[in-house]
Motif scaffolding. Sequence first.
Motif, PDB file in Angstrom:
ATOM      1  N   PHE A 510      49.660  41.826  40.855  1.00 46.09           N
ATOM      2  CA  PHE A 510      48.644  42.499  41.651  1.00 46.09           C
ATOM      3  C   PHE A 510      49.033  42.403  43.123  1.00 46.09           C
ATOM      4  O   PHE A 510      49.521  41.350  43.574  1.00 46.09           O
ATOM      5  N   THR A 511      48.778  43.467  43.868  1.00 47.39           N
ATOM      6  CA  THR A 511      48.975  43.370  45.313  1.00 47.39           C
ATOM      7  C   THR A 511      47.740  42.711  45.899  1.00 47.39           C
ATOM      8  O   THR A 511      46.671  42.692  45.286  1.00 47.39           O
ATOM      9  N   ILE A 512      47.882  42.181  47.105  1.00 51.12           N
ATOM     10  CA  ILE A 512      46.746  41.522  47.735  1.00 51.12           C
ATOM     11  C   ILE A 512      45.628  42.534  47.978  1.00 51.12           C
ATOM     12  O   ILE A 512      44.444  42.210  47.906  1.00 51.12           O
ATOM     13  N   GLU A 514      44.818  44.995  46.025  1.00 48.52           N
ATOM     14  CA  GLU A 514      44.080  45.151  44.774  1.00 48.52           C
ATOM     15  C   GLU A 514      43.094  43.993  44.581  1.00 48.52           C
ATOM     16  O   GLU A 514      41.973  44.168  44.123  1.00 48.52           O
ATOM     17  N   ILE A 515      43.564  42.791  44.942  1.00 52.13           N
ATOM     18  CA  ILE A 515      42.715  41.611  44.767  1.00 52.13           C
ATOM     19  C   ILE A 515      41.524  41.678  45.727  1.00 52.13           C
ATOM     20  O   ILE A 515      40.385  41.398  45.358  1.00 52.13           O
ATOM     21  N   ARG A 516      41.804  42.110  46.961  1.00 51.60           N
ATOM     22  CA  ARG A 516      40.704  42.219  47.925  1.00 51.60           C
ATOM     23  C   ARG A 516      39.684  43.251  47.449  1.00 51.60           C
ATOM     24  O   ARG A 516      38.486  43.034  47.547  1.00 51.60           O
ATOM     25  N   ALA A 517      40.188  44.338  46.924  1.00 49.56           N
ATOM     26  CA  ALA A 517      39.271  45.369  46.433  1.00 49.56           C
ATOM     27  C   ALA A 517      38.446  44.823  45.265  1.00 49.56           C
ATOM     28  O   ALA A 517      37.255  45.078  45.147  1.00 49.56           O
ATOM     29  N   ALA A 518      39.083  44.024  44.418  1.00 52.21           N
ATOM     30  CA  ALA A 518      38.396  43.531  43.231  1.00 52.21           C
ATOM     31  C   ALA A 518      37.312  42.525  43.584  1.00 52.21           C
ATOM     32  O   ALA A 518      36.321  42.382  42.867  1.00 52.21           O
ATOM     33  N   THR A 519      37.488  41.800  44.685  1.00 49.26           N
ATOM     34  CA  THR A 519      36.543  40.729  45.019  1.00 49.26           C
ATOM     35  C   THR A 519      35.711  41.050  46.240  1.00 49.26           C
ATOM     36  O   THR A 519      35.096  40.164  46.820  1.00 49.26           O
ATOM     37  N   LYS A 520      35.677  42.309  46.648  1.00 44.70           N
ATOM     38  CA  LYS A 520      35.017  42.705  47.899  1.00 44.70           C
ATOM     39  C   LYS A 520      35.465  41.789  49.023  1.00 44.70           C
ATOM     40  O   LYS A 520      34.654  41.110  49.671  1.00 44.70           O
ATOM     41  N   LYS A 538      34.560  36.260  40.627  1.00 47.74           N
ATOM     42  CA  LYS A 538      34.513  37.308  39.617  1.00 47.74           C
ATOM     43  C   LYS A 538      34.932  38.609  40.288  1.00 47.74           C
ATOM     44  O   LYS A 538      34.554  38.869  41.431  1.00 47.74           O
ATOM     45  N   GLY A 539      35.715  39.386  39.595  1.00 47.23           N
ATOM     46  CA  GLY A 539      36.118  40.654  40.182  1.00 47.23           C
ATOM     47  C   GLY A 539      36.295  41.680  39.088  1.00 47.23           C
ATOM     48  O   GLY A 539      36.222  41.354  37.897  1.00 47.23           O
ATOM     49  N   PHE A 540      36.494  42.918  39.504  1.00 45.23           N
ATOM     50  CA  PHE A 540      36.735  43.970  38.522  1.00 45.23           C
ATOM     51  C   PHE A 540      38.062  44.631  38.834  1.00 45.23           C
ATOM     52  O   PHE A 540      38.300  45.038  39.968  1.00 45.23           O
ATOM     53  N   ILE A 541      38.922  44.717  37.809  1.00 44.58           N
ATOM     54  CA  ILE A 541      40.170  45.430  38.027  1.00 44.58           C
ATOM     55  C   ILE A 541      40.134  46.727  37.241  1.00 44.58           C
ATOM     56  O   ILE A 541      39.363  46.848  36.285  1.00 44.58           O
ATOM     57  N   LEU A 581      46.101  34.387  31.006  1.00 43.63           N
ATOM     58  CA  LEU A 581      46.448  34.825  32.338  1.00 43.63           C
ATOM     59  C   LEU A 581      46.672  36.334  32.286  1.00 43.63           C
ATOM     60  O   LEU A 581      47.454  36.812  31.475  1.00 43.63           O
ATOM     61  N   VAL A 582      45.952  37.063  33.126  1.00 47.40           N
ATOM     62  CA  VAL A 582      46.132  38.516  33.147  1.00 47.40           C
ATOM     63  C   VAL A 582      47.245  38.875  34.122  1.00 47.40           C
ATOM     64  O   VAL A 582      48.061  39.750  33.874  1.00 47.40           O
ATOM     65  N   GLY A 583      47.269  38.195  35.260  1.00 45.82           N
ATOM     66  CA  GLY A 583      48.282  38.529  36.251  1.00 45.82           C
ATOM     67  C   GLY A 583      48.219  37.576  37.424  1.00 45.82           C
ATOM     68  O   GLY A 583      47.516  36.568  37.387  1.00 45.82           O
ATOM     69  N   TYR A 584      48.938  37.927  38.439  1.00 40.02           N
ATOM     70  CA  TYR A 584      48.996  37.052  39.595  1.00 40.02           C
ATOM     71  C   TYR A 584      49.299  37.855  40.834  1.00 40.02           C
ATOM     72  O   TYR A 584      49.694  39.024  40.758  1.00 40.02           O
ATOM     73  N   CYS A 585      49.095  37.214  41.957  1.00 38.57           N
ATOM     74  CA  CYS A 585      49.432  37.836  43.227  1.00 38.57           C
ATOM     75  C   CYS A 585      50.096  36.760  44.052  1.00 38.57           C
ATOM     76  O   CYS A 585      49.605  35.638  44.143  1.00 38.57           O
ATOM     77  N   ASN A 586      51.230  37.079  44.627  1.00 38.06           N
ATOM     78  CA  ASN A 586      51.981  36.100  45.392  1.00 38.06           C
ATOM     79  C   ASN A 586      52.359  36.728  46.717  1.00 38.06           C
ATOM     80  O   ASN A 586      53.465  37.190  46.908  1.00 38.06           O
ATOM     81  N   ASP A 587      51.357  36.778  47.592  1.00 33.70           N
ATOM     82  CA  ASP A 587      51.574  37.356  48.915  1.00 33.70           C
ATOM     83  C   ASP A 587      52.098  36.246  49.820  1.00 33.70           C
ATOM     84  O   ASP A 587      52.186  35.109  49.412  1.00 33.70           O
ATOM     85  N   LYS A 588      52.426  36.590  51.062  1.00 31.51           N
ATOM     86  CA  LYS A 588      52.980  35.554  51.929  1.00 31.51           C
ATOM     87  C   LYS A 588      52.057  34.350  52.037  1.00 31.51           C
ATOM     88  O   LYS A 588      52.486  33.210  51.948  1.00 31.51           O
ATOM     89  N   THR A 589      50.784  34.614  52.204  1.00 29.22           N
ATOM     90  CA  THR A 589      49.868  33.507  52.432  1.00 29.22           C
ATOM     91  C   THR A 589      48.997  33.183  51.228  1.00 29.22           C
ATOM     92  O   THR A 589      48.324  32.165  51.224  1.00 29.22           O
ATOM     93  N   GLU A 590      48.981  34.039  50.270  1.00 31.77           N
ATOM     94  CA  GLU A 590      48.033  33.858  49.172  1.00 31.77           C
ATOM     95  C   GLU A 590      48.747  33.615  47.848  1.00 31.77           C
ATOM     96  O   GLU A 590      49.742  34.272  47.537  1.00 31.77           O
ATOM     97  N   MET A 591      48.203  32.676  47.089  1.00 29.18           N
ATOM     98  CA  MET A 591      48.673  32.515  45.724  1.00 29.18           C
ATOM     99  C   MET A 591      47.451  32.643  44.834  1.00 29.18           C
ATOM    100  O   MET A 591      46.505  31.859  44.951  1.00 29.18           O
ATOM    101  N   ILE A 592      47.460  33.670  43.991  1.00 27.75           N
ATOM    102  CA  ILE A 592      46.255  34.002  43.238  1.00 27.75           C
ATOM    103  C   ILE A 592      46.590  34.195  41.770  1.00 27.75           C
ATOM    104  O   ILE A 592      47.613  34.796  41.431  1.00 27.75           O
ATOM    105  N   LEU A 593      45.734  33.634  40.935  1.00 22.38           N
ATOM    106  CA  LEU A 593      45.899  33.824  39.495  1.00 22.38           C
ATOM    107  C   LEU A 593      44.715  34.634  38.972  1.00 22.38           C
ATOM    108  O   LEU A 593      43.578  34.393  39.379  1.00 22.38           O
TER     109      LEU A 593
END
Length: 842
Positions: A510-512, A514-520, A538-541, A581-593
């Motif tokens: 996931f891009t960051i 997408e994650i921001r959109a999913a979690t407002k 909680k978020g929606f993808i 695990l559905v996916g992950y996001c590994n941006d420069k500053t963020e590590m998200i599962l």
Amino acid sequence: MANSINKNIYTKISILSLFLLLFPLVANSYNPDYNLAINCGSLTDNTALDKRIWVGDNINNKNLFTFIEPKTTNPSFNVQANSLSNIQVPYTHARVSLSNFTYSFSSITNSTVFLRLHFYPTSYQNFEPSSAIFSVKVNDLTLLKNFNPLLWLYFDDEKITKEYCIQIKPNEKLNITFIPNSINQSNPCYAFINGIEVVSMPSFLYYTNLNDPNYYLKPVDSEYTEYRIHKDKALEMVYRVNVGQNQVPPSDDTGMFRNWGNDFPLYLEKEYPSSVSSDFTHNLTYKNNVIPNYIAPEVVYLTARSYGMYETKDYNVTWNFEVDSAFTYMVRLHFCEFDWHINYKGDRVFQIFIDNTLVEEKADVIGWSGARMVPVHKDYVVSMEGLISQIERVYLSIKLQRLPQPMPTVYRDVILNGIEIFKISDKYNNLAGLNPNKHIILSSQKQKSKKSTVVIVGVSSLLLTFLAVGIIVLVRRTKRFESPIKMIESLWKTKNEGSSTLPSYLCRYFTIAEIRAATKNFDDENIIGVGGFGNVYKGFIDGSTPVAIKRLRSGSQQGANEFMNEIELLSQLRHIHLVSLVGYCNDKTEMILVYEFMQHGTLCEYLYGSNNQPLPWKQRLEILLGAARGLNYLHTEVKNKIIHRDVKSTNILLDEKWIAKVSDFGLSKVGPTGISTTHVSTIVKGSLGYLDPEYYMFQRLTLKSDVYSFGVVLLEVLCARPPLVRDLDKNTASLVCWFKRCYEEGVAIEQMVDPFLRDSITGECFEYFCKLALSCLHDDGIQRPSMSQVVGGLEFALQLVVSEEDCNVGTTQKEMTCIKGLRFSQSMSDEGSDPIQLEYYN
Ligand SMILES: *[C@@H]1O[C@H](CO)[C@@H](O)[C@H](O)[C@H]1NC(C)=O
Ligand SMILES: *[C@@H]1O[C@H](CO)[C@@H](O)[C@H](O)[C@H]1NC(C)=O
Ligand SMILES: *[C@@H]1O[C@H](CO)[C@@H](O)[C@H](O)[C@H]1NC(C)=O
Ligand SMILES: *[C@@H]1O[C@H](CO)[C@@H](O)[C@H](O)[C@H]1NC(C)=O
Ligand SMILES: *[C@@H]1O[C@H](CO)[C@@H](O)[C@H](O)[C@H]1NC(C)=O
Ligand SMILES: *[C@@H]1O[C@H](CO)[C@@H](O)[C@H](O)[C@H]1NC(C)=O
């Protein structure tokens, strides 16, 4: 002499036939000439299992085979398995030896046979499973070399079976020789065997009938044109799966006692939408002389996987099988069209890739078979590239792709019913390859050319085991390194550098954004949990799919590399009782599962501290059983045994169907590599109230630490109170201490259990459950049961509840069902199952 031997064999065979009368075989079956099943190491004769008789390897069976060993100072001996789990023949006994030994079957000659070797790697007296390293030969053929059965265990399995197809020449006897490795005298290796089967097979089941000019295996690459399997080759069955849902056990095979495994979760890449089965109301039609009816059990042909006819996206339904490079394999695909939409040639056309090579541009099952309900199989031969001197474990993939547009077909869908893969002996008459790797690293598929989509870390697993043990010893001595596993990880890492993304089929990226959109944008309102690692949102993808998004706190010590390693590990763990695990996001500053969303939240919320309606006893047991199975998977999934480290009621989640799923195995690191007493020493982590005393006192983290924590959860569920209550007085603050004291003092049930359960839990079940929980909470880790024994214990407790319920339905049936319940528990204890074992732990 020969005559008398034969006579004796006929006596045996007539016993077998008698047995067959008692357990009639299914209509379409093959009747083997030889059908020997030997329970090696057992002195008792004739144990019935699988619709046949397993004989001991004692002197009385000399007429069936002879046992030969050179006169040495280390003669072989018989032992009973030390384990307490529910093992069955042939795993109850073993023949163990530090020197060569041979089973010689003088009567088996001039025939084609299945040879099956059964191994149960456990401690035999003082012989540890890690020192069982040996070769197995049949006459001049090498079946196994440097073989350590322990390294072959997969997932929940405790035992392994190796199956071979061997042609015994007219002037030859079948001699099976076990040869322990003698590399080093200071740590001598031994050989062992639990069971041997020799079952004859139809001559042309897998070997090619050279009189049939039209039959040959279709080559996947150009190295061969029309490949035929001659009788001078031996075959090793490496995979045999009933694609679809069910395992078909040896007793349900067509008379040859083959096992047909499940394709999921071991080989199927992910759970595709549909696995289909026929309605089973129509019988199969065998085209006589084209396919004999014993080729595979009917159920193999009556269950299948497809993708769904109304998909709009292109896809590949993919199975991956780990094999040795440098060998040639026969791949047999079984097909049978049973879908009532499909009537004519051209109705369902699709494509097949083997090892990423297009082998069928227009696969059409009805085109091949002529009609619905007619089974067919297609045989291919594929050579895995590589040097014999440098064998690697690589993946052999089978992919089904729907027919690309604009090629014509009525339904754009795929179907496959069964897969068999055989390794073919090489020109040195050898079938032995490597032990499976402990850790396989998947490289991005695109970087690789046609061959071997998988790159394996160059450290052989054996070396790795030694390395790990060596390092642990080192650490114990110097106490300077924090985590030995870290060192091994860094070893892996150096090999893995540069691959910063994982193959998308393993895990979605996931891009960051997408994650921001999913979690407002990480709105606090979306927070559903706060853990040691950071917040969970909680978020929606994809617009509507709910997910749980775990945002690792920045400043978490985990470096980016570790994070990727972790994801790689997690994404390979698939089990119904683990949160996926559905996916992950590994941006420069963020590590998200990103995990699947669990609608009913945590188990804890149904025990205390919330207004939820309490759950009935039976449901609580079902949830505990599910969680135990999830943990057992982590503990026995052998590629890397995993210690959860933070088992607690808030880490057991419930999905919309109330299925328990263990979460947060993010804390888990790679566990000890051997089963022995090694442990990982590390800084104490975990949650107060759940900690294994051995862990916080000696920093000894073992699989049994999870068992302890799970014991705390068992009490939590029984008593509906938290493990630690700070403001209670000292005597009652700790759930474990309070409960142990009450139990010893014989305090009445009513005062101990959740008031809500008082009327529904019987004394017998309570007593059993308490023993189980207390055995998990034993101060000495070694005395605690293994997670698989806990699973057995909970199954039994649940069965007690079910038979109690049965006893309570209607008065007319009452007597009958009570008797049934009684019988069941009777038979459980007959098998030496958990009720008896538990006494052992007390
Ligand atoms: C065991 O068998 C191997 C291979 O056949 C042979 O090299 C070795 O000498 C044998 N050992 C003994 C003690 O007979
Ligand atoms: C099998 O073992 C027997 C007994 O040692 C021996 O006489 C025979 O030659 C062996 N056969 C083969 C094919 O190795
Ligand atoms: C071996 O078996 C085949 C077929 O079963 C038979 O035709 C042949 O004569 C046998 N050979 C010997 C030497 O017994
Ligand atoms: C056997 O192992 C010991 C240490 O475990 C080592 O010192 C020795 O060199 C080894 N011997 C051989 C022949 O590999
Ligand atoms: C299928 O075969 C079984 C046994 O051979 C037979 O009893 C049954 O009637 C058959 N069913 C159909 C639908 O033909
Ligand atoms: C399916 O796999 C084959 C072989 O690797 C590949 O060529 C093809 O593009 C894949 N199709 C899809 C839709 O991914």
